[in-house]
Design an enzyme around this catalytic site. Sequence first.
Site, short mmCIF file in Angstrom:
data_model
loop_
_atom_site.label_atom_id
_atom_site.label_comp_id
_atom_site.label_asym_id
_atom_site.label_seq_id
_atom_site.Cartn_x
_atom_site.Cartn_y
_atom_site.Cartn_z
CG ASP A 179 -2.22 -0.73 0.99
OD1 ASP A 179 -2.37 -1.26 -0.11
OD2 ASP A 179 -3.05 -0.78 1.91
CG ASP A 204 -10.33 32.20 -37.06
OD1 ASP A 204 -10.69 32.06 -38.25
OD2 ASP A 204 -9.29 32.78 -36.72
#
Length: 530
Positions: free
Chosen positions: A36, A282
């Site tokens: 762990d 754009d």
Amino acid sequence: MQLTLWTYEGPPHVGAMRIATAMKDVHYVLHAPQGDTYADLLFTMIERNAKRPPVTYTTFQARDLGGDTAELFKNAAREAYARFQPKAMMVGSSCTAELIQDDPGGLCKALDLPVPVVALELPSYQRKENWGASETFYQMVRNLADTSIKRAPREAGQRARCNILGPAALGFRHRDDLREISGLLREMGVDINVTAPLGASPADMARLGDADFNVVLYPEIANVAAGWLKRTFGQPSTRTVPIGSGATRDFIAEVAELAGVDPTGVLANAEARAPWYAKSVDSTYLTSKRVFVFGDATHVVAAARIAAQEMGFTVVGLGTYSREFAREVREAAALYGVEALISDDYLEVEARIAELQPELVLGSQMERHIAKRLGVPCAVISAPVHVQDFPARYSPQMGFEGANVLFDTWVHPLMMGLEEHLIGMFRGDAEFHEDAAPSHLGGAVTPKTVMAAQPVQPETVVVPVEQAAANETLTPQEATWGLDAEKELRKIPFFVRGKAKRNTERFAIDRGVSLITVETLYDAKAHYGR
């Protein structure tokens, strides 16, 4: 219990690690088995921190279970204090060690260490990472804040003072968000008392009461602690998260009211290019693009507002894995007339994306993988994220500069999609062929070279529509594409090609067409275009 390949959040002790790693002069002793111990991996490899996380593990093994694991924890706590000399300690258990029930908090009390020890009870099998970070931060605030230190009433002309709450380690752009919002607050004439947990020491936490109000940047982490500070010191908190141009303006107005300052100058000097760009020629051809949003609640609610109000997109779906904030996300979904998806199952999220057929996905790294498989552009807006989302450059999500970053991040995948489509369309031309010499060098290839480079396609067999219609009813797996139809399909931009393909197959199946031809493709286009 369900086996899974990916997960949106880790267990709650990972959230505790994020708080410990964010702070200074704090150490976290975690009762955990060997295996762990992955804190180093999370913070030094993914976030690329320059220092190791302040976490000590007991790393008990299977053979230790037959002995005294409690004594093992006490030894680890003693050694951690002696080695690191922290000003405060956190103690807790990982999900595996929780089953042993050794009570780390009680064990540390017996050690009588000369610093505050905050015991964390994080139910690993009921809660997850963000809740663990929130609970840990709340416990640190509650245990370290000095309740005798309170902000005196401000005199006329005195600058307001605030705390910034929520930025943590392993947070999505937290470092850059903090820099952006700190600069904005100072520009407004507001002093910053304490920023926590990121960069805060136990001594800083003791001074939390010496502020007029709190700025909550990440509610998932700071809401509970901010509630306690309000009850204890009477400090109000901001509710607006400044992600996007509109939300940043709302945030400035909210802070101005709390601080008693005039926001006019700050708003007038705002360098927000994103709103103008979104209205430029754009970008206007991107208006009404269908967008699906998923991630943590804070970023999802903010992203949906930006998409709909600032970019001109259409929100076709949104959701979160943050079940603690399901109500807020459902309320946001109602604004756009969609149903919120509250789930931590990435397969369910993938199914919803496939069903809605969006043209852009805004999500986490999980959705990035999902979108790639579905052939849809994706921009990452939320944790969980990977190493590429911790850039070395300055790249905030909050404030006016954050709005500029978001515009670039969201629009460019759509722009590049168009560019790739054009490259694909002209691939057979002499100038654009992959074997062509660079045009700026004056080199060119002959048509003969181009033709030789192109694979010879077998002759397409076309089945008349009338004959195909006479075939028996088919399932989706039995609808096949003719070579001419596949070639025509490739001319469709890749970011909508999947939708066109699915619609055509559905059209063919409904009419019992076994072989999809160019005629079928255009018949389907006309049908769904009505």
